[in-house]
Design an enzyme around this catalytic site. Structure first.
Site, PDB file in Angstrom:
ATOM      1  N   LYS A  22      99.118  -6.132  25.306  1.00 41.24           N
ATOM      2  CA  LYS A  22      99.785  -4.872  25.310  1.00 41.24           C
ATOM      3  C   LYS A  22     100.222  -4.435  26.495  1.00 41.24           C
ATOM      4  O   LYS A  22     101.317  -3.537  26.853  1.00 41.24           O
ATOM      5  CB  LYS A  22      98.566  -4.145  24.968  1.00 41.24           C
ATOM      6  N   ASN A  23      99.612  -4.804  27.820  1.00 45.94           N
ATOM      7  CA  ASN A  23      99.838  -4.237  28.957  1.00 45.94           C
ATOM      8  C   ASN A  23     100.842  -5.064  29.819  1.00 45.94           C
ATOM      9  O   ASN A  23     101.405  -4.561  30.752  1.00 45.94           O
ATOM     10  CB  ASN A  23      98.568  -4.283  29.870  1.00 45.94           C
ATOM     11  N   CYS A 125      92.314  10.701  31.812  1.00 48.21           N
ATOM     12  CA  CYS A 125      91.514  10.085  30.389  1.00 48.21           C
ATOM     13  C   CYS A 125      90.272   9.708  30.530  1.00 48.21           C
ATOM     14  O   CYS A 125      89.576   9.918  31.696  1.00 48.21           O
ATOM     15  CB  CYS A 125      92.437   8.878  30.105  1.00 48.21           C
ATOM     16  N   ARG A 130      93.119   9.236  36.879  1.00 46.44           N
ATOM     17  CA  ARG A 130      94.109   8.321  36.811  1.00 46.44           C
ATOM     18  C   ARG A 130      95.650   8.866  37.425  1.00 46.44           C
ATOM     19  O   ARG A 130      96.557   9.486  36.705  1.00 46.44           O
ATOM     20  CB  ARG A 130      94.241   7.876  35.487  1.00 46.44           C
ATOM     21  N   ASP A 315      89.260  -4.313  32.757  1.00 44.23           N
ATOM     22  CA  ASP A 315      89.545  -4.184  31.215  1.00 44.23           C
ATOM     23  C   ASP A 315      88.544  -5.158  30.529  1.00 44.23           C
ATOM     24  O   ASP A 315      88.472  -4.803  29.329  1.00 44.23           O
ATOM     25  CB  ASP A 315      90.873  -4.500  30.876  1.00 44.23           C
ATOM     26  N   ARG A 407      94.440   1.620  19.598  1.00 42.85           N
ATOM     27  CA  ARG A 407      95.614   1.371  20.403  1.00 42.85           C
ATOM     28  C   ARG A 407      95.654   0.096  21.304  1.00 42.85           C
ATOM     29  O   ARG A 407      96.580  -0.315  21.867  1.00 42.85           O
ATOM     30  CB  ARG A 407      95.081   2.374  21.776  1.00 42.85           C
TER      31      ARG A 407
HETATM   32  C1  EPZ Z   1      96.915  -0.556  34.197  1.00 39.53           C
HETATM   33  O1  EPZ Z   1      96.663   0.674  34.405  1.00 39.53           O
HETATM   34  C2  EPZ Z   1      96.433  -1.085  32.836  1.00 39.53           C
HETATM   35  N1  EPZ Z   1      97.292  -0.234  31.927  1.00 39.53           N
HETATM   36  C3  EPZ Z   1      94.785  -0.736  32.453  1.00 39.53           C
HETATM   37  O2  EPZ Z   1      94.551  -1.012  31.309  1.00 39.53           O
HETATM   38  C4  EPZ Z   1      94.164  -1.627  33.550  1.00 39.53           C
HETATM   39  O3  EPZ Z   1      92.798  -1.026  33.661  1.00 39.53           O
HETATM   40  C5  EPZ Z   1      94.655  -1.123  35.062  1.00 39.53           C
HETATM   41  O4  EPZ Z   1      96.093  -1.424  35.170  1.00 39.53           O
HETATM   42  C6  EPZ Z   1      93.825  -2.038  36.033  1.00 39.53           C
HETATM   43  O5  EPZ Z   1      94.353  -3.516  35.984  1.00 39.53           O
HETATM   44  C7  EPZ Z   1      98.644  -0.594  31.477  1.00 39.53           C
HETATM   45  O6  EPZ Z   1      99.067  -1.772  31.908  1.00 39.53           O
HETATM   46  C8  EPZ Z   1      99.463  -0.086  30.338  1.00 39.53           C
HETATM   47  P1  EPZ Z   1      96.160   1.040  38.205  1.00 39.53           P
HETATM   48  P2  EPZ Z   1      97.345   1.609  35.647  1.00 39.53           P
HETATM   49  O7  EPZ Z   1      97.298   1.838  38.588  1.00 39.53           O
HETATM   50  O8  EPZ Z   1      98.601   0.796  35.803  1.00 39.53           O
HETATM   51  C9  EPZ Z   1      94.225   4.458  40.892  1.00 39.53           C
HETATM   52  C10 EPZ Z   1      93.565  -0.908  29.169  1.00 39.53           C
HETATM   53  O9  EPZ Z   1      92.270  -0.779  28.962  1.00 39.53           O
HETATM   54  N2  EPZ Z   1      95.571   4.860  41.085  1.00 39.53           N
HETATM   55  O10 EPZ Z   1      96.285  -0.342  38.702  1.00 39.53           O
HETATM   56  O11 EPZ Z   1      97.333   3.045  35.512  1.00 39.53           O
HETATM   57  C11 EPZ Z   1      93.788   4.622  39.402  1.00 39.53           C
HETATM   58  O12 EPZ Z   1      93.165   5.689  39.133  1.00 39.53           O
HETATM   59  C12 EPZ Z   1      94.308  -0.061  30.347  1.00 39.53           C
HETATM   60  O13 EPZ Z   1      94.622  -1.593  28.661  1.00 39.53           O
HETATM   61  C13 EPZ Z   1      95.900   5.857  41.877  1.00 39.53           C
HETATM   62  O14 EPZ Z   1      94.901   6.660  42.626  1.00 39.53           O
HETATM   63  O15 EPZ Z   1      96.112   1.182  36.704  1.00 39.53           O
HETATM   64  C14 EPZ Z   1      92.668   3.368  39.302  1.00 39.53           C
HETATM   65  O16 EPZ Z   1      91.619   4.122  39.891  1.00 39.53           O
HETATM   66  C15 EPZ Z   1      93.047   0.839  30.834  1.00 39.53           C
HETATM   67  N3  EPZ Z   1      97.402   6.622  42.037  1.00 39.53           N
HETATM   68  C16 EPZ Z   1      93.331   2.517  40.249  1.00 39.53           C
HETATM   69  O17 EPZ Z   1      94.377   3.141  41.235  1.00 39.53           O
HETATM   70  C17 EPZ Z   1      98.245   5.936  41.510  1.00 39.53           C
HETATM   71  O18 EPZ Z   1      99.352   6.355  41.416  1.00 39.53           O
HETATM   72  C18 EPZ Z   1      93.894   1.313  39.486  1.00 39.53           C
HETATM   73  O19 EPZ Z   1      94.970   1.715  38.736  1.00 39.53           O
HETATM   74  C19 EPZ Z   1      98.029   4.902  40.396  1.00 39.53           C
HETATM   75  C20 EPZ Z   1      96.530   4.284  40.360  1.00 39.53           C
END
Ligand code: EPZ
Length: 427
Positions: A22-23, A125, A130, A315, A407
């Site tokens: 999915k990701n 969420c 996020r 995840d 999802r």
């Molecule tokens: C991706 O989300 C995945 N989703 C998530 O999977 C996964 O948990 C996550 O990466 C971490 O591996 C998809 O790929 C669609 P991040 P993403 O940006 O990109 C903070 C699932 O269950 N952050 O790596 O949103 C954020 O809040 C989902 O399939 C900021 O502060 O994750 C988090 O604490 C859930 N500012 C950390 O960084 C930003 O601009 C990592 O987030 C972006 C992120």
């Protein structure tokens, strides 16, 4: 509101087909916005999030043909043909973005191709606020003007994107993907430092290269992108889902059964293999799949910390917690990626688990048996951890709000029932 009923206590035996990731699929679909030629993606999973992304891309002018199921008629993955024509508007509306955060991944491609984008802020969420500040700061480095108005990000690059040095203060999968896509059509060279290295990011980079993008350092934390004038079409197969693989590996382990994960790839899930091995679960490659079973009678208590790839994936945190809840020892699980990703704890405790949360760590003391209960899914991975716990519980469990599950997991009750689970979806 769909619910799932599970009567647990039976070891699972059989074969489960692993779908496309999915990701990886979600950013790969956004790539279609970058090119006027046809991008053909195969091995896409049948998931609600994929359908949401199809709706969003169609609103943004992408012509989409769904080629139905895989050639052999099974559910081995759907093929999509996408062609990024001139959009009527470059707006990703709130009602779609609020359903799926990954919608923000259209920002980079829209800016790169059309020089403008208006995307609703995703909002928080269940697992955290996020924010997308890392995405926006990186776009500013590429010469994008950003305004926030009425809950939307309005971004513009009237003179086009200019290559730049982008250093992420912390690792972000989505921000890395967004900037990587934008940089492929920027003027000049972009270096992305402290980039995410997840296999899904690597898959995206490989697809972009197949379309003519110039990218070096793929798989490392430093990506170097030299912009090109246009990307051409490509035919690309999505990698298998390592989190779906890990989730069903836990299903085998928690029930004391043996499952073969058809199509799983061990080379992109080292940390999960290592953690499961320490817990007393063996994953071995053989006859086109990965065989999973306990190595001994009991599951050992172990300590686990989530980290960016190649560390243990956040995840998989809820799923490993369900397994350790029935271990013969004590475990400490530390969540370092999201600030609120223990929503499954109170639900697992209602099933008899002994778990105490202290800040970003949870202490899990293994109990002999869990007992079925009426439970509530809160987010995608929490919901599957409740299903996993239910499979090992005495009695009946109802998991409410399974739309969370749909999802990210394709036909979960069919796949588990085929391995002997007593599971059914209640309308
Ligand atoms: C991706 O989300 C995945 N989703 C998530 O999977 C996964 O948990 C996550 O990466 C971490 O591996 C998809 O790929 C669609 P991040 P993403 O940006 O990109 C903070 C699932 O269950 N952050 O790596 O949103 C954020 O809040 C989902 O399939 C900021 O502060 O994750 C988090 O604490 C859930 N500012 C950390 O960084 C930003 O601009 C990592 O987030 C972006 C992120």
């Amino acid at each position: 509101m769909d619910r799932i009923r599970i009567r647990g206590g039976k070891p699972l035996h059989g074969v489960i087909q692993i779908g496309g990731a999915k990701n990886a699929a979600l950013p790969l679909m956004a790539v279609a916005l970058l090119s006027p030629e046809t991008l053909r993606l195969s091995n896409l999973p049948h998931l609600v999030d994929i359908t949401t992304m199809v709706q969003l891309l169609a609103e943004l002018g992408v012509e989409i043909n769904m080629n139905g199921d895989a050639p052999n008629g099974g559910h081995i993955g759907r093929a999509l043909e996408l062609k990024g024509a001139e959009p009527a508007s470059c707006t990703a509306p709130y009602d779609l973005v609020r359903k799926m955060r990954a919608s923000v991944l259209v920002l980079g491609p829209l800016l790169a191709r059309w020089g403008e984008a208006r995307v609703s802020l995703p909002g928080g969420c269940a697992i955290g606020t996020r924010p997308i500040d890392l995405h926006l700061e990186a776009f500013k480095a590429l010469g994008v003007e950003i305004e926030l108005e009425e809950g939307y990000v309005r971004a513009a690059a009237p003179d086009g994107l200019k290559g730049a040095y982008v250093l992420f203060p912390s690792v972000s999968v989505g921000a890395t993907e967004n900037v990587l896509m934008a940089a492929t059509l920027a003027d000049g060279e972009t270096v992305i430092a402290n980039a995410a290295r997840e296999p899904e990011v690597v898959d995206l980079a490989h697809c972009l290269k197949a379309m003519g993008a110039q990218i070096e350092g793929i798989g490392t934390d430093t990506l170097k992108v030299t912009g090109v004038a246009q990307l051409h079409g490509a035919d690309y197969e999505v990698i298998p889902d390592r989190i779906e693989s890990g989730s069903y590996a836990v299903a085998a382990a928690i029930t004391g059964g043996e499952i073969t994960l058809q199509g799983a790839r061990l080379d992109i899930m080292d940390a999960v293999v290592d953690v499961l091995a320490k817990a007393g679960v063996e994953m071995t490659t053989g006859n086109g799949g990965v065989r999973v079973a306990r190595t001994g009678e009991a599951i050992n208590g172990i300590d686990v910390m989530t980290e960016p790839y190649p560390g243990f994936p956040t995840d998989m945190q809820a799923q490993i917690m369900a397994l350790l809840a029935v271990s013969k020892g004590a475990s400490m699980i530390t969540e370092t990626i999201f600030e609120n990703r223990f929503m499954h704890v109170p639900e697992l405790c209602r099933m008899g688990a002994d778990i105490n949360v202290h800040g970003s760590s949870a202490i899990v003391r293994g109990v002999g048996k869990l007992s079925g209960a009426e439970t509530m899914a809160t987010d995608l991975r929490a919901s599957v951890s409740l299903v996993l716990a239910a499979l090992a519980s005495e009695g009946e469990t109802i998991v409410n709000r399974v739309y969370h599950l749909d999802r990210g997991y394709e036909r979960v009750e069919e796949k588990l029932a085929a391995c002997g689970a007593d599971i059914e979806r209640l309308e």
